[in-house]
Scaffold this motif. Structure first.
Motif, PDB file in Angstrom:
ATOM      1  N   GLN A   1       0.705  -1.093  -0.134  1.00 46.09           N
ATOM      2  CA  GLN A   1      -0.234  -0.052  -0.162  1.00 46.09           C
ATOM      3  C   GLN A   1       0.960   1.140   0.016  1.00 46.09           C
ATOM      4  O   GLN A   1       1.805   1.202   0.894  1.00 46.09           O
ATOM      5  CB  GLN A   1      -0.743  -0.002   1.262  1.00 46.09           C
TER       6      GLN A   1
ATOM      7  N   HIS B   1       2.040  -9.665   1.667  1.00 51.38           N
ATOM      8  CA  HIS B   1       0.907  -9.133   2.309  1.00 51.38           C
ATOM      9  C   HIS B   1      -0.463  -9.423   1.635  1.00 51.38           C
ATOM     10  O   HIS B   1      -0.354  -9.491   0.402  1.00 51.38           O
ATOM     11  CB  HIS B   1       0.947  -7.875   2.800  1.00 51.38           C
TER      12      HIS B   1
ATOM     13  N   LYS C   1      -0.717   3.465  17.310  1.00 51.85           N
ATOM     14  CA  LYS C   1      -0.336   2.585  16.514  1.00 51.85           C
ATOM     15  C   LYS C   1      -0.830   1.166  17.067  1.00 51.85           C
ATOM     16  O   LYS C   1      -0.753   0.811  18.258  1.00 51.85           O
ATOM     17  CB  LYS C   1       1.122   2.232  16.422  1.00 51.85           C
TER      18      LYS C   1
ATOM     19  N   SER D   1      -1.189  -3.101  16.892  1.00 55.89           N
ATOM     20  CA  SER D   1      -0.856  -4.343  16.388  1.00 55.89           C
ATOM     21  C   SER D   1      -1.784  -5.384  16.973  1.00 55.89           C
ATOM     22  O   SER D   1      -2.151  -5.487  18.082  1.00 55.89           O
ATOM     23  CB  SER D   1       0.555  -4.922  17.042  1.00 55.89           C
TER      24      SER D   1
ATOM     25  N   ARG E   1      -3.005  -9.519  16.672  1.00 56.66           N
ATOM     26  CA  ARG E   1      -2.459 -10.839  16.277  1.00 56.66           C
ATOM     27  C   ARG E   1      -3.907 -11.844  16.709  1.00 56.66           C
ATOM     28  O   ARG E   1      -4.600 -11.727  17.603  1.00 56.66           O
ATOM     29  CB  ARG E   1      -1.372 -11.310  17.390  1.00 56.66           C
TER      30      ARG E   1
ATOM     31  N   GLY F   1      -4.045  -3.011   7.754  1.00 56.21           N
ATOM     32  CA  GLY F   1      -3.942  -4.104   6.831  1.00 56.21           C
ATOM     33  C   GLY F   1      -2.844  -4.979   7.516  1.00 56.21           C
ATOM     34  O   GLY F   1      -2.210  -4.803   8.562  1.00 56.21           O
TER      35      GLY F   1
ATOM     36  N   HIS G   1      -1.560  -9.117   7.421  1.00 60.68           N
ATOM     37  CA  HIS G   1      -1.574 -10.592   6.904  1.00 60.68           C
ATOM     38  C   HIS G   1      -2.729 -11.072   7.951  1.00 60.68           C
ATOM     39  O   HIS G   1      -3.715 -10.522   8.747  1.00 60.68           O
ATOM     40  CB  HIS G   1      -0.617 -11.484   7.700  1.00 60.68           C
TER      41      HIS G   1
ATOM     42  N   SER H   1      -1.733  -8.306  11.944  1.00 58.98           N
ATOM     43  CA  SER H   1      -1.786  -7.019  11.042  1.00 58.98           C
ATOM     44  C   SER H   1      -1.597  -5.942  11.907  1.00 58.98           C
ATOM     45  O   SER H   1      -1.211  -5.854  13.264  1.00 58.98           O
ATOM     46  CB  SER H   1      -3.148  -7.065  10.705  1.00 58.98           C
ATOM     47  N   GLY H   2      -1.722  -4.728  11.366  1.00 62.52           N
ATOM     48  CA  GLY H   2      -1.447  -3.519  12.019  1.00 62.52           C
ATOM     49  C   GLY H   2      -2.462  -2.206  11.630  1.00 62.52           C
ATOM     50  O   GLY H   2      -2.820  -2.461  10.416  1.00 62.52           O
TER      51      GLY H   2
ATOM     52  N   ARG I   1      -3.005   2.102  12.145  1.00 61.23           N
ATOM     53  CA  ARG I   1      -2.508   3.601  12.901  1.00 61.23           C
ATOM     54  C   ARG I   1      -3.920   4.621  12.854  1.00 61.23           C
ATOM     55  O   ARG I   1      -4.436   4.518  11.804  1.00 61.23           O
ATOM     56  CB  ARG I   1      -1.377   4.537  11.980  1.00 61.23           C
TER      57      ARG I   1
HETATM   58  P1  5GP Z   1       3.164  -5.258  13.585  1.00 60.95           P
HETATM   59  O1  5GP Z   1       1.842  -5.240  14.450  1.00 60.95           O
HETATM   60  O2  5GP Z   1       4.209  -5.976  13.739  1.00 60.95           O
HETATM   61  O3  5GP Z   1       3.811  -3.647  13.338  1.00 60.95           O
HETATM   62  O4  5GP Z   1       2.493  -5.470  11.990  1.00 60.95           O
HETATM   63  C1  5GP Z   1       2.059  -6.601  11.701  1.00 60.95           C
HETATM   64  C2  5GP Z   1       1.717  -6.626  10.196  1.00 60.95           C
HETATM   65  O5  5GP Z   1       0.707  -5.896   9.868  1.00 60.95           O
HETATM   66  C3  5GP Z   1       2.924  -6.239   9.362  1.00 60.95           C
HETATM   67  O6  5GP Z   1       2.958  -7.391   8.323  1.00 60.95           O
HETATM   68  C4  5GP Z   1       2.670  -5.068   8.813  1.00 60.95           C
HETATM   69  O7  5GP Z   1       3.083  -5.035   7.605  1.00 60.95           O
HETATM   70  C5  5GP Z   1       1.031  -4.975   9.087  1.00 60.95           C
HETATM   71  N1  5GP Z   1       0.938  -3.732   9.313  1.00 60.95           N
HETATM   72  C6  5GP Z   1       1.250  -3.045  10.428  1.00 60.95           C
HETATM   73  N2  5GP Z   1       0.825  -1.734  10.657  1.00 60.95           N
HETATM   74  C7  5GP Z   1       0.112  -1.207   9.517  1.00 60.95           C
HETATM   75  C8  5GP Z   1      -0.406  -0.393   9.102  1.00 60.95           C
HETATM   76  O8  5GP Z   1      -0.415   0.806   9.352  1.00 60.95           O
HETATM   77  N3  5GP Z   1      -1.254  -0.448   7.843  1.00 60.95           N
HETATM   78  C9  5GP Z   1      -0.846  -1.488   7.138  1.00 60.95           C
HETATM   79  N4  5GP Z   1      -1.597  -1.537   5.773  1.00 60.95           N
HETATM   80  N5  5GP Z   1      -0.349  -2.782   7.459  1.00 60.95           N
HETATM   81  C10 5GP Z   1       0.296  -2.755   8.693  1.00 60.95           C
END
Ligand code: 5GP
Ligand code: MN
Length: 333
Positions: free
Chosen positions: A99, A123, A280, A282, A284, A301, A303, A307-308, A310
């Protein structure tokens, strides 16, 4: 830049690479081991092919991954120094994201550039902003895809390249335990190890080399854990105050979300972290609920199971309530 996503396979990518000379590699904000490992490995390959390559990222390399750096490989986005590079490169290769807003401040220039845009990523749901997509959602990591590219190109993987790929695979599989840790992946890892890389040293540098403040931060986060939805969901919160009082930064929070799932009956967890740009989140999941759909509802977005998102300008209590309700609804199905 069309409005469709053109999925291609490795031979098409290699043909395209062969026809171009100057490359900018980039990855998502808060780059992780997979993001930087994939970039470093592809960088080594492209250099050997005689290409001009710059690696330019929106954010700096976190301290625990600095060992992937060599000779100023990773550059941090600075419009004055880099805008021209991005505008004039033959190609921009986007690694480990799909993205355009994932590169934050670089997005307008990335979009305006006449460069050929290539996405290499694992992703779900790629957005249309690039010309071609080597998109494999079944891959453990972007590094695994890069491994396949290098192998198809018969690139003799040296120890530095193998280390970069190993770091990508290791971090994205939670040290070889998440979904997609297949027999094939272990065979790849075995091959990488044959270059003489040092798994113990790598693991220690990436995961076990924190300042004491990080362990204190961990204690504070875990002390505040909440369980909801009949014990099937948990929430962890990290405030800016917790970071400043323990002398830590957002980088130190990486992976702590996994503790939220390490509880009997918990199927879904979220870690909410206060940052300069808002919250932010996260997400799971242990397996039954796809969290990428939930993350998308919060503007993010990722997996199915990780996912995550903001979220800007929302009160913690309100955001938390929204999340808990969404989790309980997902679990009630
Ligand atoms: P984490 O929680 O470890 O930051 O992210 C977990 C997964 O979610 C990662 O694969 C990451 O690419 C995706 N991700 C994290 N933050 C965002 C975000 O703000 N937007 C999107 N589209 N994906 C995110
Ligand atoms: Mn990844």
């Amino acid at each position: 830049m069309g409005d469709t996503v053109t999925i291609i396979d490795i031979p098409v990518l290699l043909e395209r690479i062969e026809s171009l000379q100057s490359f900018v590699l980039t990855t998502h904000v808060h780059p992780d081991g997979d993001a930087l490992g994939s970039e470093a490995a592809l960088y080594h390959f492209l250099r050997r092919e005689g290409k001009n390559v710059r690696v330019i990222n929106a954010d700096a390399v976190p301290a625990n991954l600095a060992f992937l750096e060599s000779n100023g490989l990773f550059e941090t986005w600075n419009p004055a120094a880099h805008e021209r590079e991005l505008m004039q490169a033959d190609a921009i290769i986007c690694l480990d994201f799909n993205q355009p807003d994932r590169v934050r401040g670089m997005e307008p220039v990335m979009r305006a550039s006449t460069a050929f845009r290539i996405v290499i990523d694992h992703h779900l749901h790629p957005k249309p902003f690039a010309d071609i997509y080597l998109s494999r959602t079944e891959a453990s990591s972007t590094a695994e895809i890069v491994y396949d590219i290098l192998t198809a190109a018969e690139f003799p993987v040296d120890r530095a390249t193998a280390t970069a790929l190993y770091v990508g695979i290791m971090t994205d599989t939670g040290s070889f335990r998440f979904e997609r840790t297949t027999p094939r992946l272990h065979r790849i890892v075995a091959e990488l190890m044959e270059t003489g890389l040092d798994p113990m040293a790598i693991h220690r540098m990436v995961f076990d080399d924190y300042a004491i403040g990080r362990t204190m931060l961990l204690g504070r986060i875990l002390a505040g854990i909440e369980q909801h939805c009949d014990g099937r969901a948990s929430i962890l919160v990290v405030t800016g105050e917790m970071l400043s009082e323990t002398g830590t930064t957002v980088e130190d929070v990486e992976n702590i979300v996994n503790y939220g799932l390490a509880i009997r009956d918990v199927e879904l967890t979220a870690l909410l972290m206060e940052t300069a740009e808002g919250w932010k989140i996260s997400f799971r999941s242990r397996g039954n609920v796809a969290v990428n759909d939930i993350a998308a509802e919060f503007g993010g977005g990722g997996h199915r199971l990780a996912s995550g998102a903001r979220v800007d300008g929302e009160e913690l209590s309100v955001l938390k309530q929204r999340l808990i309700q969404r989790f309980c609804r997902a679990l009630a199905r």
